[in-house]
Design a protein around this motif. Structure first.
Motif, PDB file in Angstrom:
ATOM      1  N   LEU A   1      43.373  18.441  65.496  1.00 27.95           N
ATOM      2  CA  LEU A   1      43.665  18.510  66.931  1.00 27.95           C
ATOM      3  C   LEU A   1      42.523  19.188  67.684  1.00 27.95           C
ATOM      4  N   ARG A   2      41.900  20.165  67.041  1.00 27.36           N
ATOM      5  CA  ARG A   2      40.756  20.833  67.656  1.00 27.36           C
ATOM      6  C   ARG A   2      39.587  19.851  67.786  1.00 27.36           C
ATOM      7  N   LYS A   3      39.275  19.140  66.704  1.00 21.96           N
ATOM      8  CA  LYS A   3      38.185  18.160  66.739  1.00 21.96           C
ATOM      9  C   LYS A   3      38.414  17.122  67.822  1.00 21.96           C
ATOM     10  N   ASP A   4      39.664  16.731  68.017  1.00 22.06           N
ATOM     11  CA  ASP A   4      39.984  15.697  69.000  1.00 22.06           C
ATOM     12  C   ASP A   4      40.114  16.244  70.418  1.00 22.06           C
ATOM     13  N   GLY A   5      39.891  17.541  70.564  1.00 23.72           N
ATOM     14  CA  GLY A   5      39.901  18.111  71.906  1.00 23.72           C
ATOM     15  C   GLY A   5      41.279  18.326  72.506  1.00 23.72           C
ATOM     16  N   VAL A   6      42.321  18.197  71.686  1.00 20.56           N
ATOM     17  CA  VAL A   6      43.669  18.426  72.208  1.00 20.56           C
ATOM     18  C   VAL A   6      43.905  19.914  72.424  1.00 20.56           C
ATOM     19  N   ILE A   7      43.335  20.729  71.546  1.00 14.28           N
ATOM     20  CA  ILE A   7      43.409  22.179  71.689  1.00 14.28           C
ATOM     21  C   ILE A   7      42.026  22.771  71.457  1.00 14.28           C
ATOM     22  N   ALA A   8      41.836  24.015  71.884  1.00 15.12           N
ATOM     23  CA  ALA A   8      40.628  24.759  71.542  1.00 15.12           C
ATOM     24  C   ALA A   8      41.052  26.062  70.884  1.00 15.12           C
ATOM     25  N   LEU A   9      40.237  26.518  69.938  1.00 16.03           N
ATOM     26  CA  LEU A   9      40.565  27.735  69.202  1.00 16.03           C
ATOM     27  C   LEU A   9      39.445  28.763  69.332  1.00 16.03           C
ATOM     28  N   GLU A  10      39.835  30.035  69.529  1.00 17.12           N
ATOM     29  CA  GLU A  10      38.901  31.141  69.323  1.00 17.12           C
ATOM     30  C   GLU A  10      39.500  32.004  68.246  1.00 17.12           C
ATOM     31  N   GLY A  11      38.802  32.179  67.164  1.00 12.51           N
ATOM     32  CA  GLY A  11      39.408  32.832  66.012  1.00 12.51           C
ATOM     33  C   GLY A  11      40.461  31.918  65.429  1.00 12.51           C
TER      34      GLY A  11
ATOM     35  N   LEU B   1      57.562  32.745  80.256  1.00  6.52           N
ATOM     36  CA  LEU B   1      57.522  34.201  80.198  1.00  6.52           C
ATOM     37  C   LEU B   1      56.527  34.772  81.208  1.00  6.52           C
ATOM     38  N   HIS B   2      55.342  34.160  81.274  1.00  6.69           N
ATOM     39  CA  HIS B   2      54.295  34.669  82.159  1.00  6.69           C
ATOM     40  C   HIS B   2      54.314  34.052  83.548  1.00  6.69           C
ATOM     41  N   LEU B   3      55.253  33.152  83.760  1.00  4.03           N
ATOM     42  CA  LEU B   3      55.397  32.531  85.078  1.00  4.03           C
ATOM     43  C   LEU B   3      54.089  31.963  85.616  1.00  4.03           C
ATOM     44  N   ARG B   4      53.407  31.250  84.764  1.00  5.60           N
ATOM     45  CA  ARG B   4      52.156  30.618  85.205  1.00  5.60           C
ATOM     46  C   ARG B   4      52.442  29.335  85.977  1.00  5.60           C
ATOM     47  N   ARG B   5      51.468  28.899  86.714  1.00  7.19           N
ATOM     48  CA  ARG B   5      51.547  27.573  87.308  1.00  7.19           C
ATOM     49  C   ARG B   5      51.440  26.559  86.169  1.00  7.19           C
ATOM     50  N   SER B   6      51.957  25.388  86.405  1.00  6.59           N
ATOM     51  CA  SER B   6      52.030  24.445  85.297  1.00  6.59           C
ATOM     52  C   SER B   6      50.767  23.589  85.164  1.00  6.59           C
ATOM     53  N   ASP B   7      49.922  23.568  86.203  1.00  5.36           N
ATOM     54  CA  ASP B   7      48.639  22.892  85.990  1.00  5.36           C
ATOM     55  C   ASP B   7      47.689  23.886  85.314  1.00  5.36           C
ATOM     56  N   GLY B   8      46.423  23.599  85.265  1.00 10.13           N
ATOM     57  CA  GLY B   8      45.467  24.516  84.663  1.00 10.13           C
ATOM     58  C   GLY B   8      45.716  24.695  83.183  1.00 10.13           C
ATOM     59  N   PRO B   9      44.715  25.193  82.455  1.00 10.05           N
ATOM     60  CA  PRO B   9      44.859  25.352  81.016  1.00 10.05           C
ATOM     61  C   PRO B   9      45.854  26.453  80.652  1.00 10.05           C
ATOM     62  N   ILE B  10      46.512  26.283  79.518  1.00 12.05           N
ATOM     63  CA  ILE B  10      47.459  27.267  79.013  1.00 12.05           C
ATOM     64  C   ILE B  10      46.811  27.984  77.841  1.00 12.05           C
ATOM     65  N   VAL B  11      46.948  29.303  77.823  1.00  8.68           N
ATOM     66  CA  VAL B  11      46.313  30.108  76.776  1.00  8.68           C
ATOM     67  C   VAL B  11      47.349  31.029  76.152  1.00  8.68           C
ATOM     68  N   PHE B  12      47.352  31.091  74.838  1.00  5.42           N
ATOM     69  CA  PHE B  12      48.274  32.020  74.171  1.00  5.42           C
ATOM     70  C   PHE B  12      47.799  32.312  72.758  1.00  5.42           C
ATOM     71  N   ASP B  13      48.436  33.334  72.145  1.00  2.35           N
ATOM     72  CA  ASP B  13      48.163  33.642  70.747  1.00  2.35           C
ATOM     73  C   ASP B  13      49.307  33.130  69.892  1.00  2.35           C
ATOM     74  N   LEU B  14      48.967  32.499  68.788  1.00  3.94           N
ATOM     75  CA  LEU B  14      49.990  32.044  67.852  1.00  3.94           C
ATOM     76  C   LEU B  14      50.689  33.250  67.233  1.00  3.94           C
TER      77      LEU B  14
END
Lengths: 248, 248
Positions: free
Chosen positions: B212-222, B174-187
């Motif tokens: 998954l957060r503890k294992d560093g696979v994802i990060a959460l804010e809120g 949808l946002h046409l981002r590059r595929s490297d770099g971190p991906i950020v979105f809202d659930l």
DNA sequence: CGGGGGGTTGATCTCCTTCAATCAACGTGG
DNA sequence: CCACGTTGATTGAAGGAGATCAACCCCCCG
């Protein structure tokens, strides 16, 4: 790979057992004649793989007789059946060049095939085919969604009962039996295939079938021959509406 | 039932955000003009039910903006989500008069609707619409089947990772981002809605997200804002092919 | 007779559910 | 402004449904 006998049979569309249910169901006689020119039959033996996921797929077709399964496999070997192909069901996707799933014949199988390009060509010029294919695809989507409920939310016992009632129902519609009285049929699947369909292990399938037998919900002669004395009861066990489910 | 504001907006099809992805995607300008005559917009608030399973359904339509869910419910209250409706997705089935599933708006929702009869009529006369609908239905069928594998064979952790990667992927497209770099979105879903999608309990969803957060696979804010530092890693956790899955 | 495919049954283990307490954020009315 | 209820989420403890590992049966077939 086992020997595949092509062209062992040939048939007039007019006499075809799936004439009124397959993609060609709505075709007029002239349209049928054109289909007849590009069709060819293929036979597969029980156990034979029709096509491997990822393989180039240069044909589409309908199951004429026999049963096939559509399965997906993860790298570590876990497999999930995602469709059960019965006579009149369609295999392949117009517009896609490679198979998305493994297709395996579970019984001896006869398919009525069309090379993809001529079929696609014909589809654009014959609305009756595209219409029927849309209708069939919508039905399959409904079936897949009903199955998602089974996989996601039902217990092992309910899953078995659901599978049995689906087989019983389609068998009843095939043989045009009255809806009272006991229903009798042969399971077309091994315990392992049932497990792959239901997201269970084959041991659990075996145990739950035994439990349903002990509780009198079903009766068994041998491993495969099933009698359903009371369909209402089976539907209750499946967790379905007693009146026969959601797809009226 | 909450207040539904109809006709609050009106729009030229030419400017429509889903013009090139919805059922109308292949329509020529003259076809679009005829569609424009019979279309109307409906808005729903987050949480509102668009239609109840079994209800008479006299319209079909496309999601223009917002997100809705398709769910099935058993008598005892167990529910399974069977579809996630995103902008451009189609709601309703031509030829069927009652809804097969509950449709609920999970965010504020705008739909572009057509009364069923005129739409069906137009469909028979406009192959472009029927063609596109077939294509979309086949895509949905593939999605449903992929989800059957998730429901039937994946562990809770893999299920969560699968859901996150699906959301991440559609967000990326949808946002046409590059595929490297971190991906950020809202659930776009609550923990409970995720559980209904994945065939889990909300507690298990919460636990696995924390893991998954503890294992560093994802990060959460809120609770809802997710960062995926390494998409490859997430796909491994999902049990998918590292190269990005089966639907090329 | 041996062997293999399909099926059943048992014992144990484990992952997920269930039940429950707690928390943070938010809105509401006194 | 604070007490209160609500909604969404997290975390803990206990239990259970189904998986796993393994032995064994039945039947057919070479």
């Amino acid at each position: 790979m086992l020997n595949e006998r092509s062209l062992a049979i040939s048939q007039e569309c007019g006499d075809c057992p799936i004439r009124h249910k397959a993609v060609c169901a709505r075709c007029e006689t002239d349209e049928l004649e054109r289909l007849e020119e590009i069709k060819y039959y293929r036979k597969f033996e029980a156990g034979q793989t029709v096509i491997w996921s990822g393989d180039r797929m240069d044909f589409v077709g309908s199951v004429v007789s026999g049963i096939a399964t559509l399965t997906q496999t993860m790298e570590d070997g876990r497999t999930q059946m995602v469709g059960l192909l019965l006579p009149s069901d369609f295999v392949g996707r117009p517009g896609r060049s490679s198979a998305a799933y493994d297709v395996v014949a579970t019984t001896d199988l006869v398919m009525c095939c069309f090379r993809k390009a001529p079929f696609e060509d014909m589809m654009t010029r014959t609305p009756h085919i595209a219409e029927r294919l849309l209708e069939m695809t919508l039905d399959e989507l409904d079936a897949a969604r009903e199955w998602m409920l089974v996989l996601g939310r039902k217990t092992a016992r309910e899953k078995i009962a659901s599978l049995l009632s689906i087989i019983a129902r389609r068998d009843a519609s095939l043989h045009l039996r009255r809806s009272d009285g006991p229903i009798v049929f042969d399971l077309p699947l091994t315990r392992e295939a049932m497990a792959d369909y239901l997201g269970l292990t084959l041991e659990t399938v075996s145990r739950q079938i035994s439990a349903l037998r002990k509780d009198g919900v079903i009766a068994l002669e041998g491993k495969r021959h099933v009698t359903i004395p009371d369909m209402e009861r089976l539907l209750e066990e499946a967790g379905d509406d007693a009146d026969g489910g959601m797809l009226a």
